[in-house]
Design a protein around this motif. Structure first.
Motif, PDB file in Angstrom:
ATOM      1  N   PRO A 263       0.828  -1.215   0.000  1.00  0.00           N
ATOM      2  CA  PRO A 263       0.000   0.000   0.000  1.00  0.00           C
ATOM      3  C   PRO A 263       0.858   1.260   0.000  1.00  0.00           C
ATOM      4  N   GLN A 264       0.278   2.328  -0.545  1.00  0.00           N
ATOM      5  CA  GLN A 264       0.965   3.617  -0.552  1.00  0.00           C
ATOM      6  C   GLN A 264       1.168   4.082   0.887  1.00  0.00           C
ATOM      7  N   PRO A 265       2.322   4.634   1.206  1.00  0.00           N
ATOM      8  CA  PRO A 265       2.556   5.106   2.574  1.00  0.00           C
ATOM      9  C   PRO A 265       1.617   6.254   2.943  1.00  0.00           C
ATOM     10  N   ARG A 266       1.272   6.325   4.216  1.00  0.00           N
ATOM     11  CA  ARG A 266       0.436   7.436   4.702  1.00  0.00           C
ATOM     12  C   ARG A 266       1.331   8.612   5.047  1.00  0.00           C
ATOM     13  N   ARG A 267       0.816   9.818   4.853  1.00  0.00           N
ATOM     14  CA  ARG A 267       1.536  11.035   5.228  1.00  0.00           C
ATOM     15  C   ARG A 267       0.803  11.670   6.388  1.00  0.00           C
ATOM     16  N   MET A 268       1.549  11.956   7.429  1.00  0.00           N
ATOM     17  CA  MET A 268       0.946  12.531   8.630  1.00  0.00           C
ATOM     18  C   MET A 268       1.786  13.722   9.079  1.00  0.00           C
TER      19      MET A 268
ATOM     20  N   GLY B 125       2.719  19.183  16.509  1.00  0.00           N
ATOM     21  CA  GLY B 125       3.073  20.593  16.600  1.00  0.00           C
ATOM     22  C   GLY B 125       3.363  21.261  15.269  1.00  0.00           C
ATOM     23  N   ALA B 126       3.371  20.511  14.173  1.00  0.00           N
ATOM     24  CA  ALA B 126       3.649  21.095  12.858  1.00  0.00           C
ATOM     25  C   ALA B 126       2.370  21.676  12.271  1.00  0.00           C
ATOM     26  N   ARG B 127       2.535  22.704  11.435  1.00  0.00           N
ATOM     27  CA  ARG B 127       1.392  23.299  10.752  1.00  0.00           C
ATOM     28  C   ARG B 127       1.269  22.715   9.366  1.00  0.00           C
ATOM     29  N   PRO B 128       0.044  22.610   8.826  1.00  0.00           N
ATOM     30  CA  PRO B 128      -0.120  22.133   7.448  1.00  0.00           C
ATOM     31  C   PRO B 128       0.639  23.005   6.477  1.00  0.00           C
ATOM     32  N   ALA B 129       1.111  22.445   5.392  1.00  0.00           N
ATOM     33  CA  ALA B 129       1.926  23.165   4.411  1.00  0.00           C
ATOM     34  C   ALA B 129       1.211  24.381   3.839  1.00  0.00           C
ATOM     35  N   ALA B 130      -0.109  24.323   3.668  1.00  0.00           N
ATOM     36  CA  ALA B 130      -0.861  25.453   3.099  1.00  0.00           C
ATOM     37  C   ALA B 130      -0.835  26.646   4.050  1.00  0.00           C
ATOM     38  N   ALA B 131      -0.757  26.420   5.347  1.00  0.00           N
ATOM     39  CA  ALA B 131      -0.758  27.512   6.324  1.00  0.00           C
ATOM     40  C   ALA B 131       0.630  28.084   6.541  1.00  0.00           C
ATOM     41  N   GLN B 132       1.664  27.387   6.109  1.00  0.00           N
ATOM     42  CA  GLN B 132       3.029  27.876   6.308  1.00  0.00           C
ATOM     43  C   GLN B 132       3.339  28.944   5.265  1.00  0.00           C
TER      44      GLN B 132
END
Length: 187
Positions: A165-170, A174-181
């Motif tokens: 299966p394709q790996p999951r990305r999490m 404490g990290a912010r989503p890439a769209a908010a950075q």
């Protein structure tokens, strides 16, 4: 394989399959396997000496290259171990012609049944990717590709591809989503 000419032909074919190199770890493993099969077919007082030499070759390949290819494994023609390291093969496994294994592959038993009958049988032209595990009393058909890190514990029909299966990305805690950075250079 009783006569020396059959052994020479098998070694030459194995060398060609391993990039025409006498020094490839995969070639060393297959060459020792062929030599051990030939040694078993010999008779007379030379047989114990040949068997000890085959055992020494097996231990060298296992301990130096980390390729565990027992002499009892049945391999077809042009069997290829493409990369050394972490290759473990059940002593009773069966491989067809033109099979390829890569590093960190395990071909083994599964469960608590009879160890010697609990092994995979692989057909012709089976290509096994790095880190794959093929376990149990299963049959893998001809022209099968098993992708990297796949775990195979059921029969595989000829002409198919098995992938993990394709790996999951999490997000890390404490990290912010890439769209908010924000891009620090683009301020």
């Amino acid at each position: 394989m009783k006569d020396g000419s059959a052994l020479r032909a098998a070694l030459e074919e194995a060398r060609r399959c391993h990039g025409d190199s006498w020094f490839a770890p995969g070639f060393a493993a297959v060459a020792v396997h062929h030599f051990a099969s030939w040694a078993e077919a010999q008779s007379g007082p030379v047989r114990p000496v040949l068997r000890r030499a085959a055992r020494a070759g097996y231990l060298f390949v296992r301990n130096i290259y980390s390729i565990d290819l027992p002499t009892t494994v049945k391999i077809g023609r042009r069997f290829r171990i493409a990369h050394a390291g972490g290759v473990i093969i059940h002593p009773d496994a069966v491989f067809g012609d033109d099979c390829v294994l890569r590093q960190n592959v395990t071909i083994g038993a599964a469960g608590n049944g009879d160890f010697h009958s609990n092994h995979p049988t692989l057909g012709d032209r089976v290509d096994i990717g790095a880190g794959a595990v093929v376990m149990g009393r299963i049959t893998v058909g001809d022209d099968v590709t098993i992708g990297p890190n796949a775990v195979v514990m059921n029969d595989v029909a000829a002409g198919t591809m098995v992938i993990s299966p394709q790996p999951r990305r999490m997000l890390r805690p404490g990290a912010r989503p890439a769209a908010a950075q924000q891009d620090p250079a683009g301020d």
